[in-house]
Design a protein around this motif. Structure first.
Motif, PDB file in Angstrom:
ATOM      1  N   GLY A   1       0.794  -1.241   0.000  1.00  0.00           N
ATOM      2  CA  GLY A   1       0.000   0.000   0.000  1.00  0.00           C
ATOM      3  C   GLY A   1       0.815   1.274   0.000  1.00  0.00           C
ATOM      4  O   GLY A   1       0.268   2.349   0.211  1.00  0.00           O
ATOM      5  N   GLY A   2       2.116   1.211  -0.265  1.00  0.00           N
ATOM      6  CA  GLY A   2       2.952   2.419  -0.195  1.00  0.00           C
ATOM      7  C   GLY A   2       3.063   3.145  -1.527  1.00  0.00           C
ATOM      8  O   GLY A   2       2.264   2.947  -2.447  1.00  0.00           O
ATOM      9  N   ASP A   3       4.108   4.009  -1.590  1.00  0.00           N
ATOM     10  CA  ASP A   3       4.370   4.832  -2.783  1.00  0.00           C
ATOM     11  C   ASP A   3       4.534   3.986  -4.038  1.00  0.00           C
ATOM     12  O   ASP A   3       3.995   4.321  -5.101  1.00  0.00           O
ATOM     13  CB  ASP A   3       5.710   5.562  -2.614  1.00  0.00           C
ATOM     14  CG  ASP A   3       5.540   6.934  -2.004  1.00  0.00           C
ATOM     15  OD1 ASP A   3       4.416   7.432  -2.005  1.00  0.00           O
ATOM     16  OD2 ASP A   3       6.559   7.487  -1.541  1.00  0.00           O
ATOM     17  N   THR A   4       5.299   2.904  -3.898  1.00  0.00           N
ATOM     18  CA  THR A   4       5.586   2.077  -5.073  1.00  0.00           C
ATOM     19  C   THR A   4       4.298   1.448  -5.590  1.00  0.00           C
ATOM     20  O   THR A   4       4.051   1.405  -6.795  1.00  0.00           O
ATOM     21  CB  THR A   4       6.621   0.980  -4.713  1.00  0.00           C
ATOM     22  OG1 THR A   4       7.739   1.628  -4.115  1.00  0.00           O
ATOM     23  CG2 THR A   4       7.077   0.205  -5.913  1.00  0.00           C
ATOM     24  N   GLY A   5       3.459   0.978  -4.647  1.00  0.00           N
ATOM     25  CA  GLY A   5       2.180   0.391  -5.034  1.00  0.00           C
ATOM     26  C   GLY A   5       1.310   1.414  -5.747  1.00  0.00           C
ATOM     27  O   GLY A   5       0.701   1.131  -6.786  1.00  0.00           O
ATOM     28  N   SER A   6       1.279   2.617  -5.210  1.00  0.00           N
ATOM     29  CA  SER A   6       0.471   3.679  -5.813  1.00  0.00           C
ATOM     30  C   SER A   6       0.988   4.001  -7.224  1.00  0.00           C
ATOM     31  O   SER A   6       0.199   4.250  -8.144  1.00  0.00           O
ATOM     32  CB  SER A   6       0.525   4.893  -4.878  1.00  0.00           C
ATOM     33  OG  SER A   6       0.286   6.061  -5.567  1.00  0.00           O
ATOM     34  N   ASP A   7       2.302   3.954  -7.411  1.00  0.00           N
ATOM     35  CA  ASP A   7       2.868   4.201  -8.749  1.00  0.00           C
ATOM     36  C   ASP A   7       2.478   3.090  -9.728  1.00  0.00           C
ATOM     37  O   ASP A   7       2.281   3.343 -10.924  1.00  0.00           O
ATOM     38  CB  ASP A   7       4.393   4.320  -8.665  1.00  0.00           C
ATOM     39  CG  ASP A   7       4.816   5.581  -7.913  1.00  0.00           C
ATOM     40  OD1 ASP A   7       3.958   6.461  -7.710  1.00  0.00           O
ATOM     41  OD2 ASP A   7       5.996   5.674  -7.524  1.00  0.00           O
ATOM     42  N   CYS A   8       2.352   1.858  -9.221  1.00  0.00           N
ATOM     43  CA  CYS A   8       1.892   0.751 -10.073  1.00  0.00           C
ATOM     44  C   CYS A   8       0.437   0.985 -10.494  1.00  0.00           C
ATOM     45  O   CYS A   8       0.052   0.685 -11.624  1.00  0.00           O
ATOM     46  CB  CYS A   8       1.983  -0.584  -9.328  1.00  0.00           C
ATOM     47  SG  CYS A   8       3.665  -1.145  -9.059  1.00  0.00           S
ATOM     48  N   VAL A   9      -0.358   1.526  -9.562  1.00  0.00           N
ATOM     49  CA  VAL A   9      -1.769   1.814  -9.875  1.00  0.00           C
ATOM     50  C   VAL A   9      -1.837   2.860 -10.990  1.00  0.00           C
ATOM     51  O   VAL A   9      -2.527   2.681 -12.004  1.00  0.00           O
ATOM     52  CB  VAL A   9      -2.521   2.313  -8.610  1.00  0.00           C
ATOM     53  CG1 VAL A   9      -3.907   2.831  -8.963  1.00  0.00           C
ATOM     54  CG2 VAL A   9      -2.606   1.208  -7.559  1.00  0.00           C
ATOM     55  N   GLY A  10      -1.091   3.953 -10.840  1.00  0.00           N
ATOM     56  CA  GLY A  10      -1.111   5.032 -11.829  1.00  0.00           C
ATOM     57  C   GLY A  10      -0.646   4.546 -13.201  1.00  0.00           C
ATOM     58  O   GLY A  10      -1.235   4.912 -14.235  1.00  0.00           O
ATOM     59  N   THR A  11       0.376   3.720 -13.207  1.00  0.00           N
ATOM     60  CA  THR A  11       0.909   3.213 -14.484  1.00  0.00           C
ATOM     61  C   THR A  11      -0.082   2.223 -15.098  1.00  0.00           C
ATOM     62  O   THR A  11      -0.330   2.256 -16.310  1.00  0.00           O
ATOM     63  CB  THR A  11       2.293   2.564 -14.251  1.00  0.00           C
ATOM     64  OG1 THR A  11       3.138   3.554 -13.653  1.00  0.00           O
ATOM     65  CG2 THR A  11       2.925   2.082 -15.544  1.00  0.00           C
ATOM     66  N   SER A  12      -0.683   1.358 -14.278  1.00  0.00           N
ATOM     67  CA  SER A  12      -1.653   0.383 -14.798  1.00  0.00           C
ATOM     68  C   SER A  12      -2.864   1.100 -15.399  1.00  0.00           C
ATOM     69  O   SER A  12      -3.382   0.692 -16.437  1.00  0.00           O
ATOM     70  CB  SER A  12      -2.128  -0.558 -13.676  1.00  0.00           C
ATOM     71  OG  SER A  12      -1.052  -1.290 -13.179  1.00  0.00           O
ATOM     72  N   ASN A  13      -3.301   2.170 -14.746  1.00  0.00           N
ATOM     73  CA  ASN A  13      -4.423   2.934 -15.304  1.00  0.00           C
ATOM     74  C   ASN A  13      -4.064   3.539 -16.653  1.00  0.00           C
ATOM     75  O   ASN A  13      -4.890   3.572 -17.565  1.00  0.00           O
ATOM     76  CB  ASN A  13      -4.847   4.036 -14.325  1.00  0.00           C
ATOM     77  CG  ASN A  13      -5.982   3.570 -13.414  1.00  0.00           C
ATOM     78  OD1 ASN A  13      -6.882   2.860 -13.867  1.00  0.00           O
ATOM     79  ND2 ASN A  13      -5.925   3.945 -12.151  1.00  0.00           N
ATOM     80  N   ARG A  14      -2.830   4.000 -16.782  1.00  0.00           N
ATOM     81  CA  ARG A  14      -2.418   4.567 -18.072  1.00  0.00           C
ATOM     82  C   ARG A  14      -2.284   3.489 -19.145  1.00  0.00           C
ATOM     83  O   ARG A  14      -2.439   3.766 -20.329  1.00  0.00           O
ATOM     84  CB  ARG A  14      -1.112   5.361 -17.897  1.00  0.00           C
ATOM     85  CG  ARG A  14      -1.380   6.734 -17.322  1.00  0.00           C
ATOM     86  CD  ARG A  14      -0.163   7.404 -16.737  1.00  0.00           C
ATOM     87  NE  ARG A  14      -0.514   8.721 -16.183  1.00  0.00           N
ATOM     88  CZ  ARG A  14      -1.193   8.895 -15.050  1.00  0.00           C
ATOM     89  NH1 ARG A  14      -1.603   7.860 -14.338  1.00  0.00           N
ATOM     90  NH2 ARG A  14      -1.485  10.115 -14.619  1.00  0.00           N
ATOM     91  N   HIS A  15      -1.968   2.266 -18.736  1.00  0.00           N
ATOM     92  CA  HIS A  15      -1.936   1.156 -19.702  1.00  0.00           C
ATOM     93  C   HIS A  15      -3.339   0.798 -20.178  1.00  0.00           C
ATOM     94  O   HIS A  15      -3.504   0.180 -21.213  1.00  0.00           O
ATOM     95  CB  HIS A  15      -1.324  -0.103 -19.064  1.00  0.00           C
ATOM     96  CG  HIS A  15       0.158  -0.061 -18.947  1.00  0.00           C
ATOM     97  ND1 HIS A  15       0.898  -1.135 -18.516  1.00  0.00           N
ATOM     98  CD2 HIS A  15       1.064   0.903 -19.206  1.00  0.00           C
ATOM     99  CE1 HIS A  15       2.186  -0.830 -18.512  1.00  0.00           C
ATOM    100  NE2 HIS A  15       2.304   0.408 -18.918  1.00  0.00           N
ATOM    101  N   GLY A  16      -4.350   1.121 -19.354  1.00  0.00           N
ATOM    102  CA  GLY A  16      -5.720   0.731 -19.689  1.00  0.00           C
ATOM    103  C   GLY A  16      -6.123  -0.583 -19.046  1.00  0.00           C
ATOM    104  O   GLY A  16      -6.737  -1.446 -19.698  1.00  0.00           O
ATOM    105  N   ALA A  17      -5.803  -0.750 -17.762  1.00  0.00           N
ATOM    106  CA  ALA A  17      -6.200  -1.967 -17.040  1.00  0.00           C
ATOM    107  C   ALA A  17      -7.727  -2.025 -16.930  1.00  0.00           C
ATOM    108  O   ALA A  17      -8.394  -0.985 -16.868  1.00  0.00           O
ATOM    109  CB  ALA A  17      -5.581  -1.958 -15.650  1.00  0.00           C
ATOM    110  N   THR A  18      -8.259  -3.245 -16.893  1.00  0.00           N
ATOM    111  CA  THR A  18      -9.713  -3.401 -16.733  1.00  0.00           C
ATOM    112  C   THR A  18     -10.135  -3.084 -15.297  1.00  0.00           C
ATOM    113  O   THR A  18     -11.145  -2.419 -15.062  1.00  0.00           O
ATOM    114  CB  THR A  18     -10.118  -4.853 -17.081  1.00  0.00           C
ATOM    115  OG1 THR A  18      -9.688  -5.098 -18.401  1.00  0.00           O
ATOM    116  CG2 THR A  18     -11.603  -5.086 -16.955  1.00  0.00           C
TER     117      THR A  18
END
Ligand SMILES: Cc1cc2nc3c(=O)[nH]c(=O)nc-3n(C[C@H](O)[C@H](O)[C@H](O)COP(=O)(O)OP(=O)(O)OC[C@H]3O[C@@H](n4cnc5c(N)ncnc54)[C@H](O)[C@@H]3O)c2cc1C
Ligand code: SF4
Length: 487
Positions: A301-318
């Motif tokens: 749940g930290g910074d790195t996790g949040s960065d994965c969320v932001g990047t996944s959203n930009r990839h177009g995750a379902t």
């Protein structure tokens, strides 16, 4: 103090963001810096406290009340000079620092803290826009040679300070570009990489040499990115240089030893994030890990996790789900209890706002799949009893998962780096070195210094800059017997 009644008259105004639907289309920064008028008003909120807690809450001890006043008066050039006295790279911290100074702000006790970070951001951007940030080459050379291993914020700060003190500094970096986690790790939408490039240009003009794609040491573990084309042995560096600063970061990721970990589609965050940084830089990446059209589960749940969320959203995750082992923190901190320290409270990043489900007190039990590919994550709820984590009975559940990203932090530096130099480690596997006294930043081997995450464990950019600066002073004293570099 610019305006005596400013703190009573004006509300805090945070920087605004571009709307998610427009920012998710690319990897560019989306925070809109304050206008001149907004910055003036925000600067006016500072009470110029007799004992400015912001100054001691800030790891680089930024002289915050002085530049708040200068911004209120719109004297940006002078504000920049004050800011640069304590921080080599305010454009990094003005963008990605969590701002412990604001948690320490006196105004924050019964109102909203002064928007210190937004003011810092404004000052340094004005500085670059007006061409005020220039190389500051030393006016004399000492003839001493210093090697810095690692070009993250700690290595860069140490190298710049040492070059300005007149030493010949070479930075060795195993990656193909300089910047450490600022370059490969932190997404471009939080920090575009031209900010690093122009600091590197400034440092080169000050005499710093960069040897990229060059690993110092040997036998690097496969779990850590290593794009080096050349290897140098520590003993050769020790012969050639008068002092060595090890600033290699804390790169050993925490793994998840559960059944199914070996399935395809389960990756460390630090395999996923740097690939996107490379693509943004125009590189080609073979078999890029993509979240496009996938059910993504981020563990951590930290910074790195949040960065994965932001990047996944930009990839177009379902769909994106983020699990955290610890319980959900309170929405508001208990200010009288925690001020002026960094409070534990619920933090919702801009990446979370872009879309993701978050869940707390969840432990992963196993990963399941078909044909060697992950399809499902089986988890349970946990609670703490007598200081121990226990599974809540009958709480098992599962979620669909085509991509699982492990973002549970870093356990330590890569041990092989420290072992190759033969320096002592502390109980957590970090380089053992004090920060105070006559042996500040020196490891168990004279002439070999350590700074940043490799010494303190995984931390923040602002702490890395502090350590790099303080370490530079210690090295300068070691080489010259005295130093005028700030501590
Ligand atoms: C995904 C992610 C997001 C983060 N977000 C934030 C944030 O928003 N705000 C914040 O303040 N902090 C953040 N952090 C933490 C921050 O990036 C680190 O604390 C900081 O970069 C540490 O600086 P450093 O210079 O000590 O090490 P690093 O930045 O890790 O740099 C170390 C460098 O040394 C190089 N190196 C290592 N070993 C060798 C060797 N043997 N030979 C040659 N080169 C070597 C590495 O390749 C690397 O470039 C984040 C971290 C991660 C992983
Ligand atoms: S603690 Fe807050 S109000 Fe006081 S000087 Fe610092 S920024 Fe200004």
């Amino acid at each position: 103090m610019g305006k005596i009644t400013g703190f009573m008259e004006f509300e805090r105004q945070d920087e605004s963001y571009l709307a998610p639907e427009s920012r998710l289309k690319n990897y560019k920064e989306f925070v809109l810096k304050l206008t001149d008028e907004q910055a003036k008003v925000q600067g006016a909120r500072c009470m110029d406290c007799g004992i400015p807690f912001c100054n001691s809450g800030c790891p680089v001890n930024n002289i915050i009340p002085d530049w708040n006043d200068l911004v209120y008066r719109q004297h940006y050039r002078q504000a920049l000079d004050v800011l640069h006295q304590t921080n080599n790279f305010p454009e990094f911290t003005g963008r990605i620092c969590p701002a412990p100074c604001e948690s320490a702000c006196t105004l924050g006790i019964n109102s909203d803290a002064v928007g210190i970070k937004s003011i810092e951001h404004k000052i340094i951007d004005e500085g670059w826009e007006h061409g005020w940030v220039k190389p500051q080459p030393a006016d004399h050379r000492t003839g001493k040679k210093v090697a810095v291993i690692g070009s993250g914020p700690a290595g860069l700060a140490a190298a710049q300070q040492l070059a300005r003190a007149g030493h010949d500094v070479t930075v060795f970096e195993k990656s193909d570009r300089a910047g450490g986690l600022l370059r490969y790790g932190i997404p471009d939408f939080k920090l575009e990489k031209f900010h690093i490039d122009r600091r590197i240009e400034q440092m080169e003009a000050e005499g710093v040499k960069f040897r990229l794609s060059t690993l110092v040491g040997k036998d690097f573990p496969a779990s850590v990115n290593n794009w080096a084309k050349e290897t140098i042995f520590p003993e050769d560096l020790e012969k050639e240089f008068d002092a060595v600063v090890i600033a290699g970061g804390a790169e050993q990721p925490r793994d998840l030893p559960v059944p199914g970990r070996e399935l395809k589609g389960v990756h460390f965050a630090m395999d996923f994030l740097p690939q996107q940084n490379k693509i943004n830089a125009g590189d080609k990446v073979k078999d890029q890990i993509k979240a496009t059209g996938k059910h993504v589960v981020v563990i951590g749940g930290g910074d790195t996790g949040s960065d994965c969320v932001g990047t996944s959203n930009r990839h177009g995750a379902t769909a994106i789900t983020q699990f955290e082992l610890m319980p959900q923190p309170p929405e508001q901190e208990n200010k009288p209890l925690v001020w002026p320290y960094w409070p534990t409270k619920l933090r919702t990043s801009s990446s979370h706002e872009e879309g993701c489900e978050r869940d707390w007190a969840v432990a992963t039990k196993r990963l399941e799949g078909k044909g060697g590919k992950v399809e499902k994550l089986v988890a349970c709820r946990v609670e703490w009893k007598d200081g121990k984590m226990v599974e809540v009975p009958n709480s098992e559940f599962d979620v669909k998962a085509d991509l699982v990203l492990l973002a549970m932090g870093f356990v330590s530096p890569v041990q092989q780096v420290l072992e190759a130099f033969g320096v002592e480690k502390d109980g957590r596997g970090n380089a053992r070195a004090a920060t105070e006294g006559t042996n500040a930043y020196v490891t168990s081997k004279p002439g070999i210094f350590a700074a940043g995450d490799i010494r303190r464990g995984q931390s923040l950019v602002v702490w890395a800059i502090r350590e790099g600066r303080q370490c530079a002073r210690a090295v300068d004293e070691y080489l010259m017997g005295h130093s005028v570099l700030p501590r």
